[in-house]
Design a protein around this motif. Structure first.
Motif, PDB file in Angstrom:
ATOM      1  N   THR A   1       1.981  90.063  50.624  1.00 31.19           N
ATOM      2  CA  THR A   1       1.762  91.071  49.585  1.00 31.19           C
ATOM      3  C   THR A   1       0.572  90.659  48.726  1.00 31.19           C
ATOM      4  O   THR A   1       0.091  89.525  48.805  1.00 31.19           O
ATOM      5  CB  THR A   1       3.003  91.207  48.685  1.00 31.19           C
ATOM      6  OG1 THR A   1       3.199  89.964  47.994  1.00 31.19           O
ATOM      7  CG2 THR A   1       4.250  91.561  49.495  1.00 31.19           C
ATOM      8  N   VAL A   2       0.133  91.580  47.889  1.00 31.36           N
ATOM      9  CA  VAL A   2      -0.942  91.267  46.948  1.00 31.36           C
ATOM     10  C   VAL A   2      -0.514  90.106  46.057  1.00 31.36           C
ATOM     11  O   VAL A   2      -1.302  89.187  45.797  1.00 31.36           O
ATOM     12  CB  VAL A   2      -1.307  92.512  46.108  1.00 31.36           C
ATOM     13  CG1 VAL A   2      -2.275  92.156  44.995  1.00 31.36           C
ATOM     14  CG2 VAL A   2      -1.877  93.604  47.001  1.00 31.36           C
ATOM     15  N   ARG A   3       0.728  90.109  45.628  1.00 31.18           N
ATOM     16  CA  ARG A   3       1.247  89.016  44.794  1.00 31.18           C
ATOM     17  C   ARG A   3       1.143  87.684  45.535  1.00 31.18           C
ATOM     18  O   ARG A   3       0.720  86.678  44.977  1.00 31.18           O
ATOM     19  CB  ARG A   3       2.688  89.284  44.386  1.00 31.18           C
ATOM     20  CG  ARG A   3       3.280  88.180  43.505  1.00 31.18           C
ATOM     21  CD  ARG A   3       4.729  88.424  43.113  1.00 31.18           C
ATOM     22  NE  ARG A   3       4.888  89.667  42.405  1.00 31.18           N
ATOM     23  CZ  ARG A   3       5.719  90.652  42.785  1.00 31.18           C
ATOM     24  NH1 ARG A   3       6.471  90.512  43.841  1.00 31.18           N
ATOM     25  NH2 ARG A   3       5.816  91.758  42.093  1.00 31.18           N
ATOM     26  N   ASP A   4       1.547  87.667  46.809  1.00 28.18           N
ATOM     27  CA  ASP A   4       1.446  86.439  47.610  1.00 28.18           C
ATOM     28  C   ASP A   4       0.010  85.927  47.635  1.00 28.18           C
ATOM     29  O   ASP A   4      -0.241  84.734  47.432  1.00 28.18           O
ATOM     30  CB  ASP A   4       1.892  86.681  49.053  1.00 28.18           C
ATOM     31  CG  ASP A   4       3.359  86.973  49.218  1.00 28.18           C
ATOM     32  OD1 ASP A   4       4.167  86.489  48.401  1.00 28.18           O
ATOM     33  OD2 ASP A   4       3.699  87.705  50.171  1.00 28.18           O
TER      34      ASP A   4
ATOM     35  N   LYS B   1      -2.492  86.504  45.617  1.00 33.18           N
ATOM     36  CA  LYS B   1      -2.957  86.018  44.312  1.00 33.18           C
ATOM     37  C   LYS B   1      -2.428  84.611  44.040  1.00 33.18           C
ATOM     38  O   LYS B   1      -3.170  83.738  43.587  1.00 33.18           O
ATOM     39  CB  LYS B   1      -2.505  86.969  43.201  1.00 33.18           C
ATOM     40  CG  LYS B   1      -3.301  88.243  43.128  1.00 33.18           C
ATOM     41  CD  LYS B   1      -2.799  89.118  41.987  1.00 33.18           C
ATOM     42  CE  LYS B   1      -3.583  90.395  41.895  1.00 33.18           C
ATOM     43  NZ  LYS B   1      -3.093  91.255  40.797  1.00 33.18           N
ATOM     44  N   LEU B   2      -1.156  84.398  44.308  1.00 41.24           N
ATOM     45  CA  LEU B   2      -0.567  83.070  44.094  1.00 41.24           C
ATOM     46  C   LEU B   2      -1.213  82.028  44.997  1.00 41.24           C
ATOM     47  O   LEU B   2      -1.517  80.914  44.565  1.00 41.24           O
ATOM     48  CB  LEU B   2       0.944  83.113  44.329  1.00 41.24           C
ATOM     49  CG  LEU B   2       1.770  83.858  43.290  1.00 41.24           C
ATOM     50  CD1 LEU B   2       3.211  84.019  43.760  1.00 41.24           C
ATOM     51  CD2 LEU B   2       1.718  83.148  41.946  1.00 41.24           C
TER      52      LEU B   2
ATOM     53  N   SER C   1      -4.190  82.149  46.305  1.00 47.14           N
ATOM     54  CA  SER C   1      -5.558  81.939  45.844  1.00 47.14           C
ATOM     55  C   SER C   1      -5.601  80.977  44.662  1.00 47.14           C
ATOM     56  O   SER C   1      -6.430  80.066  44.612  1.00 47.14           O
ATOM     57  CB  SER C   1      -6.180  83.282  45.456  1.00 47.14           C
ATOM     58  OG  SER C   1      -7.458  83.092  44.921  1.00 47.14           O
ATOM     59  N   ARG C   2      -4.705  81.164  43.709  1.00 46.89           N
ATOM     60  CA  ARG C   2      -4.670  80.279  42.540  1.00 46.89           C
ATOM     61  C   ARG C   2      -4.270  78.859  42.929  1.00 46.89           C
ATOM     62  O   ARG C   2      -4.825  77.894  42.418  1.00 46.89           O
ATOM     63  CB  ARG C   2      -3.684  80.812  41.502  1.00 46.89           C
ATOM     64  CG  ARG C   2      -4.341  81.779  40.552  1.00 46.89           C
ATOM     65  CD  ARG C   2      -3.417  82.111  39.407  1.00 46.89           C
ATOM     66  NE  ARG C   2      -3.147  83.536  39.533  1.00 46.89           N
ATOM     67  CZ  ARG C   2      -1.970  84.103  39.392  1.00 46.89           C
ATOM     68  NH1 ARG C   2      -0.924  83.384  39.076  1.00 46.89           N
ATOM     69  NH2 ARG C   2      -1.826  85.387  39.533  1.00 46.89           N
TER      70      ARG C   2
ATOM     71  N   GLN D   1       4.389  81.401  53.411  1.00 44.72           N
ATOM     72  CA  GLN D   1       4.919  82.617  52.784  1.00 44.72           C
ATOM     73  C   GLN D   1       5.346  83.654  53.817  1.00 44.72           C
ATOM     74  O   GLN D   1       6.317  84.373  53.598  1.00 44.72           O
ATOM     75  CB  GLN D   1       3.873  83.236  51.853  1.00 44.72           C
ATOM     76  CG  GLN D   1       3.715  82.543  50.534  1.00 44.72           C
ATOM     77  CD  GLN D   1       4.983  82.559  49.710  1.00 44.72           C
ATOM     78  OE1 GLN D   1       5.588  81.526  49.500  1.00 44.72           O
ATOM     79  NE2 GLN D   1       5.404  83.713  49.266  1.00 44.72           N
TER      80      GLN D   1
ATOM     81  N   SER E   1      -0.550  91.774  58.039  1.00 44.63           N
ATOM     82  CA  SER E   1      -0.817  91.978  56.614  1.00 44.63           C
ATOM     83  C   SER E   1      -1.982  92.946  56.394  1.00 44.63           C
ATOM     84  O   SER E   1      -2.247  93.348  55.264  1.00 44.63           O
ATOM     85  CB  SER E   1      -1.127  90.644  55.928  1.00 44.63           C
ATOM     86  OG  SER E   1      -0.029  89.770  56.035  1.00 44.63           O
TER      87      SER E   1
END
Length: 150
Positions: free
Chosen positions: A40-43, A45-46, A48-49, A65, A96
């Motif tokens: 997901t987009v949330r995955d 972003k996490l 990436s950070r 993930q 994805s």
């Protein structure tokens, strides 16, 4: 027409992927199946950070993930044979919707803004996030300066 719920439901779908026998010799086809889910987009972003400037860690976190069955720890993901990791990551990217064909990549590289971003990244060491914060005028100014025109 699709609803928001329809679009969000795609992130919960499981995808059965049969791994090639050459990577798991002697196992029946049914014993070479893993379950993956789309990232997901949330995955992303996490990931990436958590993995700034570390592609190997990003790849391992992506697979961690996406793996549903069997569930693997990050240590186990890092212990996978390289070929198996590559195949699994290709499948994660495919399900994805984040993989691009060679033709799509080559076409994108012809875009002037993409070329400018590559130049700024290569010459100045800037990250995509840093470049993304620039205005179009700032991008043009920096590119001109690098080319000796300012």
């Amino acid at each position: 027409m699709l609803s928001a719920e329809d679009l969000l439901a795609g992130g919960a779908l499981l995808h059965a992927v049969t791994l090639p026998e050459r990577l798991l010799p002697g196992r029946a086809e049914a014993d070479r199946v893993v379950q993956l889910r789309a990232l997901t987009v949330r995955d992303l972003k996490l990931i990436s950070r958590a993995s700034r400037d570390n592609e190997e860690l990003a790849a391992a976190l992506m697979l961690r993930q996406a793996m549903v069955e069997p569930s693997l720890t990050l240590e186990q993901v890092n212990a996978l044979p390289a070929g198996l990791m590559q195949i699994l990551l290709r499948e994660v990217n495919r399900i994805s919707g984040i993989s691009a064909t060679e033709e799509e990549v080559l076409e994108a590289l012809q875009d002037p803004l993409a070329r400018a971003s590559i130049l700024l990244s290569r010459e100045l060491g800037w990250t995509p996030e840093e470049i993304g914060r620039l205005t179009m005028g700032e991008v043009m100014l920096h590119v001109a300066a690098l080319r000796g025109g300012a």
